[in-house]
Design a protein around this motif. Structure first.
Motif, PDB file in Angstrom:
ATOM      1  N   ALA A 230       0.854  -1.193   0.000  1.00 46.94           N
ATOM      2  CA  ALA A 230       0.000   0.000   0.000  1.00 46.94           C
ATOM      3  C   ALA A 230       0.887   1.239   0.000  1.00 46.94           C
ATOM      4  CB  ALA A 230      -0.928   0.004   1.214  1.00 46.94           C
ATOM      5  N   ALA A 231       0.327   2.351  -0.498  1.00 48.17           N
ATOM      6  CA  ALA A 231       1.071   3.613  -0.577  1.00 48.17           C
ATOM      7  C   ALA A 231       0.121   4.770  -0.318  1.00 48.17           C
ATOM      8  CB  ALA A 231       1.719   3.763  -1.952  1.00 48.17           C
TER       9      ALA A 231
ATOM     10  N   THR B  78      -7.385   9.152  -9.864  1.00 50.82           N
ATOM     11  CA  THR B  78      -8.593   9.537  -9.132  1.00 50.82           C
ATOM     12  C   THR B  78      -8.261   9.910  -7.700  1.00 50.82           C
ATOM     13  OG1 THR B  78      -9.941   8.058 -10.488  1.00 50.82           O
ATOM     14  CG2 THR B  78     -10.876   8.776  -8.398  1.00 50.82           C
ATOM     15  N   ALA B  79      -7.350   9.148  -7.092  1.00 49.56           N
ATOM     16  CA  ALA B  79      -6.949   9.428  -5.712  1.00 49.56           C
ATOM     17  C   ALA B  79      -6.331  10.807  -5.587  1.00 49.56           C
ATOM     18  CB  ALA B  79      -5.970   8.360  -5.237  1.00 49.56           C
ATOM     19  N   VAL B  80      -5.454  11.168  -6.519  1.00 48.85           N
ATOM     20  CA  VAL B  80      -4.808  12.483  -6.470  1.00 48.85           C
ATOM     21  C   VAL B  80      -5.839  13.584  -6.724  1.00 48.85           C
ATOM     22  CG1 VAL B  80      -3.014  13.946  -7.450  1.00 48.85           C
ATOM     23  CG2 VAL B  80      -2.608  11.500  -7.193  1.00 48.85           C
ATOM     24  N   SER B  81      -6.790  13.335  -7.608  1.00 49.31           N
ATOM     25  CA  SER B  81      -7.857  14.309  -7.858  1.00 49.31           C
ATOM     26  C   SER B  81      -8.692  14.538  -6.602  1.00 49.31           C
ATOM     27  CB  SER B  81      -8.765  13.829  -8.990  1.00 49.31           C
ATOM     28  OG  SER B  81      -8.103  13.826 -10.227  1.00 49.31           O
ATOM     29  N   ASP B  82      -9.042  13.450  -5.921  1.00 47.33           N
ATOM     30  CA  ASP B  82      -9.835  13.571  -4.697  1.00 47.33           C
ATOM     31  C   ASP B  82      -9.061  14.331  -3.624  1.00 47.33           C
ATOM     32  OD1 ASP B  82     -11.872  12.201  -5.907  1.00 47.33           O
ATOM     33  OD2 ASP B  82     -11.492  10.290  -4.899  1.00 47.33           O
TER      34      ASP B  82
ATOM     35  N   LYS C 293      -6.724  10.336   5.492  1.00 49.29           N
ATOM     36  CA  LYS C 293      -5.629  10.041   4.566  1.00 49.29           C
ATOM     37  C   LYS C 293      -6.117   9.078   3.494  1.00 49.29           C
ATOM     38  CE  LYS C 293      -1.046   9.786   3.610  1.00 49.29           C
ATOM     39  NZ  LYS C 293      -0.022  10.815   3.623  1.00 49.29           N
ATOM     40  N   LEU C 294      -5.750   9.347   2.259  1.00 46.19           N
ATOM     41  CA  LEU C 294      -6.105   8.490   1.138  1.00 46.19           C
ATOM     42  C   LEU C 294      -4.974   7.490   0.890  1.00 46.19           C
ATOM     43  CD1 LEU C 294      -7.581  11.176  -1.290  1.00 46.19           C
ATOM     44  CD2 LEU C 294      -8.666  10.004   0.652  1.00 46.19           C
ATOM     45  N   VAL C 295      -5.349   6.261   0.547  1.00 48.40           N
ATOM     46  CA  VAL C 295      -4.340   5.206   0.398  1.00 48.40           C
ATOM     47  C   VAL C 295      -4.604   4.399  -0.860  1.00 48.40           C
ATOM     48  CG1 VAL C 295      -3.339   3.122   1.427  1.00 48.40           C
ATOM     49  CG2 VAL C 295      -4.006   5.018   2.888  1.00 48.40           C
ATOM     50  N   ILE C 296      -3.530   4.079  -1.565  1.00 43.82           N
ATOM     51  CA  ILE C 296      -3.594   3.212  -2.743  1.00 43.82           C
ATOM     52  C   ILE C 296      -3.109   1.824  -2.338  1.00 43.82           C
ATOM     53  CG2 ILE C 296      -2.562   2.764  -5.011  1.00 43.82           C
ATOM     54  CD1 ILE C 296      -2.355   5.829  -5.323  1.00 43.82           C
TER      55      ILE C 296
END
Length: 317
Positions: free
Chosen positions: A36-37, A298-302, A311-314
């Motif tokens: 995960a990142a 999409t994560a960076v846009s959000d 915190k958003l996680v990939i």
């Protein structure tokens, strides 16, 4: 291996899922199989190349590093000949360059053992944001009044918890959509910045990616209070929001108030301190949303929208 790559600066559509070679660790490097990142504003700056002065580090005409990402949690795949701190199979978390990939190289001094009570997804939310918050809050004293502007994001969610753990009375500033989150993290008061003005006097103000003037912030600060500006959003195309933290440092020697701008570097000692707090139940990562590797854009846009809580996680298969 699969990785999120970019060959030019721009909005999220410049990102694509591609194939790149698996890197080979040098003598002082660790190869990590990424599980995960995390997603943070450093990624947005690297993607857009803004402010333009940041291209001195990222690459003048195009990104020097094709693969994005800084936070990482995963399993050590192999180590270089000079690495003694980690071994294949170790579960680790920390910071590296190019973590939006199935494998990434990292320096041992930027890694630590993953908190035993966290999943890889949760652990990936900690390094950059957690270390920044740890260095920002510092040694807060019991009974102090702390104002956290941007309390609902990655750094803010950690700063709120750390200040509460230190015995401070925390007032959190965020949007109404994030109010429940910051209350769950221990904030005693919440200000909806879209509806309410900032009032009161505080011993410590932590302004995360804000744009209020130093005059306004100092007006809310006690006579010997401390102001820490984290990051530098907004501002001009050339220098972004870097003017405020720079001005804070220049003014600080001439006032009783302590004014500073912070950019924290992730180090093993700080990651160890965070792990101890997390395993003790004092602090927990607030993961807002998760995305697949292919959904990195999409994560960076959000993140850039400012509406995503925590915190958003990939996650990486």
């Amino acid at each position: 291996m699969k990785a999120i790559v970019q060959d030019e600066y721009g909005p999220p559509h410049v990102l694509s899922l591609g194939e790149v070679p698996i890197p080979t660790p040098g003598a002082g490097e660790v190869l990590i199989r990424v599980r995960a990142a995390g997603v943070d504003y450093g990624v947005w700056h690297a993607m857009t190349g803004l402010p333009l002065i940041s291209r001195l580090g990222f690459g003048l005409r195009r990104p020097r590093n094709r693969v994005l990402g800084m936070d990482v949690a995963g399993v050590v795949e192999s180590v270089g000949a000079n690495v003694t701190e980690f071994h294949p199979g170790d579960e680790v978390y920390g910071a590296a360059t190019g973590t939006y990939a199935q494998f990434v190289l990292a320096r041992p001094g930027k890694l630590a053992r993953k908190p035993a009570n966290l999943s890889f997804t949760e652990a990936a939310a900690v390094p950059v944001s957690g270390v920044t918050a740890l260095r920002t809050v510092g040694q807060v004293a019991a009974g102090e009044k702390v104002l956290v502007i941007g309390a609902g994001g990655g750094v803010g969610s950690f700063a709120t918890q750390l200040a509460v753990a230190g015995g401070a009375h925390v007032t959190a500033v965020c949007s109404a959509a994030k109010a429940d989150l910051v209350r769950s993290l221990g904030a005693q008061a919440v200000i909806d910045y879209t509806r309410e003005p900032l009032t009161g006097t505080y011993d410590l103000i932590i302004d995360i990616a804000g744009n209020r003037s130093l005059t306004v912030l100092r007006g809310l600060l006690a006579g010997r209070g401390r102001l820490v500006i984290v990051g530098g959003e907004g501002g001009s195309r050339w220098f972004g929001g870097l003017g405020r933290p720079l001005a804070a440092r220049l003014i600080s020697p001439f006032t009783r108030q302590r004014l500073d701008g912070l950019i924290a570097l992730t180090r093993t000692a700080d990651l160890d301190a965070l792990r101890d707090l997390i395993e003790a139940g004092t602090v927990r990562p607030a993961v807002g949303r998760t995305y697949s590797l292919a959904e990195a854009g999409t994560a960076v846009s959000d993140l850039a929208s400012g509406n995503a809580p925590g915190k958003l996680v990939i996650t990486v298969d």
